[in-house]
Every structure is written in C-alpha cells, then in structure tokens.
Design a protein around this motif. Structure first.
Motif, short mmCIF file in Angstrom:
data_model
loop_
_atom_site.label_atom_id
_atom_site.label_comp_id
_atom_site.label_asym_id
_atom_site.label_seq_id
_atom_site.Cartn_x
_atom_site.Cartn_y
_atom_site.Cartn_z
N THR A 14 0.80 -1.22 0.00
CA THR A 14 0.00 0.00 0.00
C THR A 14 0.84 1.27 0.00
N GLY A 15 2.12 1.13 0.30
CA GLY A 15 2.97 2.31 0.40
C GLY A 15 2.79 3.10 1.68
N GLU A 16 2.04 2.58 2.62
CA GLU A 16 1.76 3.29 3.86
C GLU A 16 2.83 2.98 4.92
N THR A 17 3.13 3.99 5.71
CA THR A 17 4.06 3.84 6.83
C THR A 17 3.33 4.22 8.11
N GLN A 18 3.48 3.41 9.13
CA GLN A 18 2.83 3.71 10.39
C GLN A 18 3.73 3.33 11.57
N ASP A 19 3.53 4.00 12.68
CA ASP A 19 4.25 3.69 13.92
C ASP A 19 3.54 2.55 14.64
N VAL A 20 4.29 1.48 14.92
CA VAL A 20 3.71 0.33 15.62
C VAL A 20 4.72 -0.14 16.68
N PHE A 21 4.25 -0.99 17.56
CA PHE A 21 5.13 -1.61 18.55
C PHE A 21 5.43 -3.04 18.13
N ASP A 22 6.68 -3.45 18.35
CA ASP A 22 7.08 -4.80 17.97
C ASP A 22 8.03 -5.35 19.03
N TYR A 23 8.21 -6.67 19.02
CA TYR A 23 9.13 -7.32 19.95
C TYR A 23 10.52 -7.43 19.34
N VAL A 24 11.53 -7.12 20.12
CA VAL A 24 12.92 -7.14 19.67
C VAL A 24 13.77 -7.88 20.69
N ALA A 25 14.71 -8.68 20.22
CA ALA A 25 15.63 -9.38 21.13
C ALA A 25 16.60 -8.37 21.73
N GLU A 26 16.73 -8.42 23.05
CA GLU A 26 17.60 -7.47 23.75
C GLU A 26 19.01 -8.03 23.86
N GLU A 27 20.00 -7.16 23.67
CA GLU A 27 21.40 -7.55 23.77
C GLU A 27 22.13 -6.56 24.67
N LYS A 28 22.83 -7.09 25.68
CA LYS A 28 23.59 -6.24 26.59
C LYS A 28 24.91 -6.91 26.96
N PRO A 29 25.89 -6.12 27.40
CA PRO A 29 27.18 -6.71 27.81
C PRO A 29 27.10 -7.26 29.24
N LEU A 30 27.78 -8.37 29.44
CA LEU A 30 27.93 -8.95 30.77
C LEU A 30 29.42 -9.14 31.02
N GLN A 31 29.94 -8.53 32.08
CA GLN A 31 31.35 -8.67 32.42
C GLN A 31 31.53 -9.81 33.41
N LEU A 32 32.41 -10.74 33.06
CA LEU A 32 32.67 -11.91 33.89
C LEU A 32 33.98 -11.73 34.65
N PHE A 33 33.94 -12.07 35.94
CA PHE A 33 35.12 -12.04 36.78
C PHE A 33 35.29 -13.40 37.43
N VAL A 34 36.53 -13.88 37.47
CA VAL A 34 36.87 -15.09 38.21
C VAL A 34 37.71 -14.65 39.40
N ASN A 35 37.18 -14.88 40.59
CA ASN A 35 37.71 -14.27 41.81
C ASN A 35 37.69 -12.75 41.61
N THR A 36 38.82 -12.09 41.64
CA THR A 36 38.84 -10.64 41.43
C THR A 36 39.37 -10.27 40.05
N THR A 37 39.64 -11.27 39.22
CA THR A 37 40.26 -11.04 37.91
C THR A 37 39.20 -10.95 36.81
N PHE A 38 39.27 -9.90 36.02
CA PHE A 38 38.36 -9.76 34.87
C PHE A 38 38.67 -10.86 33.87
N TRP A 39 37.60 -11.55 33.42
CA TRP A 39 37.79 -12.64 32.45
C TRP A 39 37.42 -12.17 31.05
N ALA A 40 36.19 -11.71 30.85
CA ALA A 40 35.76 -11.29 29.51
C ALA A 40 34.43 -10.56 29.61
N THR A 41 34.10 -9.83 28.56
CA THR A 41 32.79 -9.22 28.39
C THR A 41 32.04 -10.00 27.31
#
Length: 238
Positions: A14-41
């Motif tokens: 139809t060529g129409e554009t509209q604002d809608v809500f949709d579901y999106v997969a969320e991605e965030k960083p997680l920092q890993l530590f082993v004891n007090t040592t940084f391992w990876a993000t």
C-alpha cells in the motif's frame, strides 16, 4: 530477553508507513570475573546470566566442575557476574591454556578459534546411542519451544535432551554459543550428568560449539542449521 519497542512499519503493498510496537531481542554486555580477575565481556541476552557464566567457564576449561565454586555474585544493574573459586584452584594456569584470545565476545561469534587452542583437545569416551528419529524430533522441536524466537526472529535456541528424548534444559540467546553455554550451566548447576545426554541447537554447528560440547562430555551434537567444516574437524578429533 525480549523488549517491546516502537518502530516504523512500511507496507510495500500500500505504500503506507505507520508507527507500531514490535518485539525485539535485547542484547547487553555482561562482564565476567573469576575471583577478582576480569575474564571477559560477553554480549548476550539478559536472562539466565548465572547459568551463562557457569556454562561458559566450564566449556572453556576455566572450571572443571561446579564443586570448585564457593559463590556466584550477579549484579544485573552493573552488568557483572563474579565467580569465586576455592583457594586451592590455580586459575592462572587454566587461563594460560584457554583458547580465549579476545576479552570481548560478540554475539555473532564464539569465544575463539578452536585452532588457536594451546591445550589438548577434549576427548569423548562414550558409548551413548540415540535413535535417529529421537534426534530428528528433538531438533525439529527447538523453534516451537523457543518463545523468544517466535516473538522476534532474533534469538538462537539450544537444548539438552536425554537419550530417550526427554528435555533436560532449554535456553535462548542472541548468540548461538551463549545459548549452548546457558544450557550447559543449567544442567551443571542442577548437578546433572552430561554423559547420557545430547546437545541440540538452532545455529550452525561450528568448531566452537563442538569444542564446548566435548569439554563438558556431551557426546552428540545435532543442529537445525548446517554443520561447518570446523565443526566436522573438531567432532572427528574429540
């Protein structure tokens, strides 16, 4: 893991554009530590973060079992997970043998090339047999069981099954290797045994995935997607 966001939807018919809500997969960083040592993000989805952390450390050889852990401290607001180990564990020795060559692990790829691994490849000594139909059915069920994937189309799913096809653990994540680590962590934290189980996943079966499975003793890996040459080589050498 899944968020509701406002997007612009364009209808080509139809060529129409509209604002809608949709579901999106969320991605965030997680920092890993082993004891007090940084391992990876790790860039990952935001659920089952303790399981992801434990599964990742097991499948990378930093942990040999959950019995080595004294505490797991997850701070979701700071995006950190700290794993404290018993004082007799020589973490530095295990880290030197790790194949992790980058401290940022994106969701698009795994922890590192198995061909860069400086230690001995894990070996599988198993007599487990599973009927082909059970593996076929288990793999085909993945996307039906993956609610987040059905909502967004942006998540991978991994699952561990018993030889009779009974589901043991299932997890979703933006990274296929993260989903594998999550189900490994789920089973390990419940004191489960990997010997009589097999791993399934929706993503490509790479050398990275085969390495992780072998590291914890999972003798069979089956994927909804194609196997890569690296996955075949790793499977043949473990």
């Amino acid at each position: 893991m899944v968020i509701h966001v406002k997007i612009k939807k364009h209808n080509l018919s139809t060529g129409e554009t509209q604002d809608v809500f949709d579901y999106v997969a969320e991605e965030k960083p997680l920092q890993l530590f082993v004891n007090t040592t940084f391992w990876a993000t790790i860039l990952c989805s935001t659920n089952h973060l303790k399981e992801l952390t434990v599964g990742h450390l097991l499948s990378e050889g930093v942990l040999k079992s959950t019995q080595e852990i004294t505490d797991i401290i997850l701070n979701e607001s700071e995006g950190t997970c700290k794993v404290k180990l018993k004082p007799n564990i020589k973490v530095d020795d295990r880290v030197r043998l790790s194949r992790l060559h980058t401290r940022v692990i994106p969701s698009a790829c795994g922890s590192g090339s198995p061909y860069q691994y400086t230690g001995k490849n894990p070996e599988i000594n198993s007599k487990l047999t599973v009927k082909a139909q059970i593996i076929f059915d288990s793999v085909n069920q993945l996307n039906f069981k993956a609610e987040g994937f059905r909502q967004t189309g942006g998540l991978h799913v991994a699952a561990i099954y018993q030889a009779d096809g009974s589901l043991v653990a299932l997890a979703e994540d933006v990274g296929r290797h993260n989903a594998v680590d999550k189900v490994i962590g789920m089973v390990a934290l419940n004191n489960g045994n990997f010997d009589g189980c097999f791993l399934t996943l929706s993503g490509r079966m790479s050398g990275d995935v085969a390495f992780k499975a072998a590291k914890v003793g999972l003798p069979i890996v089956a994927s909804l997607s194609a196997a890569l040459s690296s996955g075949i080589v790793m499977a043949e050498t473990t």
